[in-house]
Write a protein that holds these residues in place. Structure first.
Motif, short mmCIF file in Angstrom:
data_model
loop_
_atom_site.label_atom_id
_atom_site.label_comp_id
_atom_site.label_asym_id
_atom_site.label_seq_id
_atom_site.Cartn_x
_atom_site.Cartn_y
_atom_site.Cartn_z
N ASP A 1 -43.95 -3.30 -79.05
CA ASP A 1 -42.80 -4.41 -78.44
C ASP A 1 -43.48 -5.63 -78.69
N THR A 2 -44.58 -5.94 -79.19
CA THR A 2 -45.37 -7.16 -79.34
C THR A 2 -46.07 -7.26 -80.72
N MET A 3 -46.34 -8.20 -80.93
CA MET A 3 -47.40 -8.55 -82.07
C MET A 3 -48.49 -9.25 -81.71
N ILE A 4 -49.61 -8.76 -82.02
CA ILE A 4 -50.86 -9.60 -81.67
C ILE A 4 -51.83 -9.75 -82.91
N PHE A 5 -51.89 -10.90 -83.13
CA PHE A 5 -52.77 -11.38 -84.14
C PHE A 5 -54.12 -11.51 -83.42
N VAL A 6 -55.48 -10.78 -83.90
CA VAL A 6 -56.58 -11.22 -83.57
C VAL A 6 -57.37 -11.73 -84.59
N CYS A 7 -58.35 -12.62 -84.10
CA CYS A 7 -59.43 -13.52 -85.05
C CYS A 7 -60.83 -12.65 -84.68
N ASN B 1 -67.13 -9.70 -84.55
CA ASN B 1 -66.83 -9.88 -82.99
C ASN B 1 -65.14 -10.46 -82.87
N MET B 2 -64.67 -10.15 -81.99
CA MET B 2 -63.18 -10.60 -81.82
C MET B 2 -63.28 -11.94 -81.05
N VAL B 3 -62.90 -12.93 -81.41
CA VAL B 3 -62.95 -14.47 -80.64
C VAL B 3 -61.86 -15.03 -80.31
N GLY B 4 -60.73 -14.42 -80.75
CA GLY B 4 -59.57 -14.86 -80.22
C GLY B 4 -58.27 -13.96 -80.59
N PHE B 5 -57.08 -14.23 -79.82
CA PHE B 5 -55.73 -13.53 -79.85
C PHE B 5 -54.63 -14.78 -79.90
N THR B 6 -53.57 -14.13 -80.32
CA THR B 6 -52.27 -14.68 -80.19
C THR B 6 -51.28 -13.54 -80.20
N GLN B 7 -50.24 -13.58 -78.91
CA GLN B 7 -49.44 -12.85 -78.85
C GLN B 7 -48.00 -13.06 -79.08
N ALA C 1 -56.09 -3.31 -65.60
CA ALA C 1 -54.65 -3.39 -65.79
C ALA C 1 -54.28 -4.11 -67.03
N CYS C 2 -55.27 -4.92 -67.58
CA CYS C 2 -55.23 -5.64 -69.08
C CYS C 2 -55.21 -4.49 -69.89
N HIS C 3 -55.97 -3.60 -69.85
CA HIS C 3 -56.26 -2.51 -70.91
C HIS C 3 -55.03 -1.63 -70.85
N ALA C 4 -54.44 -1.43 -69.83
CA ALA C 4 -53.16 -0.47 -69.58
C ALA C 4 -51.84 -1.23 -70.21
N PHE C 5 -52.06 -2.55 -70.02
CA PHE C 5 -50.68 -3.43 -70.33
C PHE C 5 -50.79 -3.44 -71.86
N LEU C 6 -51.89 -3.62 -72.45
CA LEU C 6 -51.98 -3.80 -73.88
C LEU C 6 -51.80 -2.52 -74.61
N LYS C 7 -52.38 -1.45 -74.06
CA LYS C 7 -52.39 -0.11 -74.51
C LYS C 7 -50.95 0.30 -74.81
N HIS C 8 -50.05 -0.08 -73.62
CA HIS C 8 -48.51 0.25 -73.68
C HIS C 8 -47.93 -0.58 -74.54
N ARG C 9 -48.19 -1.91 -75.00
CA ARG C 9 -47.58 -2.79 -75.60
C ARG C 9 -47.75 -2.49 -77.21
N LEU D 1 -60.13 -6.64 -77.45
CA LEU D 1 -58.72 -7.12 -77.10
C LEU D 1 -58.62 -7.41 -75.30
N SER D 2 -58.80 -6.17 -74.75
CA SER D 2 -58.43 -6.09 -73.36
C SER D 2 -59.36 -7.10 -72.85
N THR D 3 -60.74 -7.24 -73.08
CA THR D 3 -61.73 -8.24 -72.52
C THR D 3 -61.36 -9.40 -72.83
N LEU D 4 -60.78 -9.93 -73.98
CA LEU D 4 -60.30 -11.29 -74.19
C LEU D 4 -58.98 -11.43 -73.27
#
Length: 127
Positions: free
Chosen positions: A46-52, A57-63, A33-41, A14-17
Motif C-alpha cells: 500500500d506504499t511505494m518506497i524508492f531506496v538509494c 549501502n542504503m543512503v536514502g529513501f522516499t515514500q 515499531a519502524c520495522h513492523a510498520f514498514l514490513k506491513h506497508r 530501510l527500517s534503520t533509515l
C-alpha cells in the motif's frame, strides 16, 4: 548510485533509515515499531518506497502513498517521506529519487503530488 523500488530484502537497512528520519522529526527512537510498520506497508503493497544504494549501502529513501483525486478524477501518488543520510545530501540523491518516482508515475499515468510543495503553495496563497 542505484535508485530502485524497495522490497522485503531491504527491510533491515530501510527500517534503520526510517527510524533516523522519524528521530529527525522529533519522534522517539523505535526501530522495532519502524520495522513492523514498514514490513506491513511492504507486505500490503500500500506504499511505494524508492531506496538509494551507493557503494552497497542504503543512503536514502522516499515514500509514496497511492490515492485518488476526486477533483482530478484520476489516481495520484503523494510524496510523503524523504530522507537521505547527512553525508550524502550534497550528492543530488533527493532529486534523483524524485526523478525516478516521477518517471514511474508518468509511465503509469499517475499524477505525482509533492505534499511539501502543496504546503508551500498554500502558505504563499494565504500570505
Amino acid at each position: 548510485m542505484q535508485i530502485r523500488l524497495a522490497s522485503s530484502i531491504d527491510l533491515e537497512p530501510l527500517s534503520t533509515l526510517f527510524d533516523l528520519y522519524r528521530q529527525q522529526l522529533n519522534q522517539p527512537k523505535d526501530y522495532a515499531a519502524c520495522h513492523a510498520f514498514l514490513k506491513h506497508r511492504l507486505a500490503e503493497n500500500d506504499t511505494m518506497i524508492f531506496v538509494c544504494i551507493k557503494d552497497d549501502n542504503m543512503v536514502g529513501f522516499t515514500q509514496l502513498y497511492p490515492s485518488f483525486s476526486s477533483l482530478l478524477l484520476a489516481p495520484v501518488w503523494y510524496l510523503e517521506d524523504v530522507f537521505v543520510l547527512a553525508e550524502y545530501q550534497q550528492q543530488d540523491v533527493i532529486e534523483l529519487m524524485y526523478l525516478k518516482a516521477e518517471q514511474l508515475a508518468q509511465s503509469t499515468g499517475v499524477l505525482l503530488i509533492n505534499r511539501d510543495e502543496q504546503r508551500s503553495e498554500k502558505l504563499q496563497c494565504t500570505a
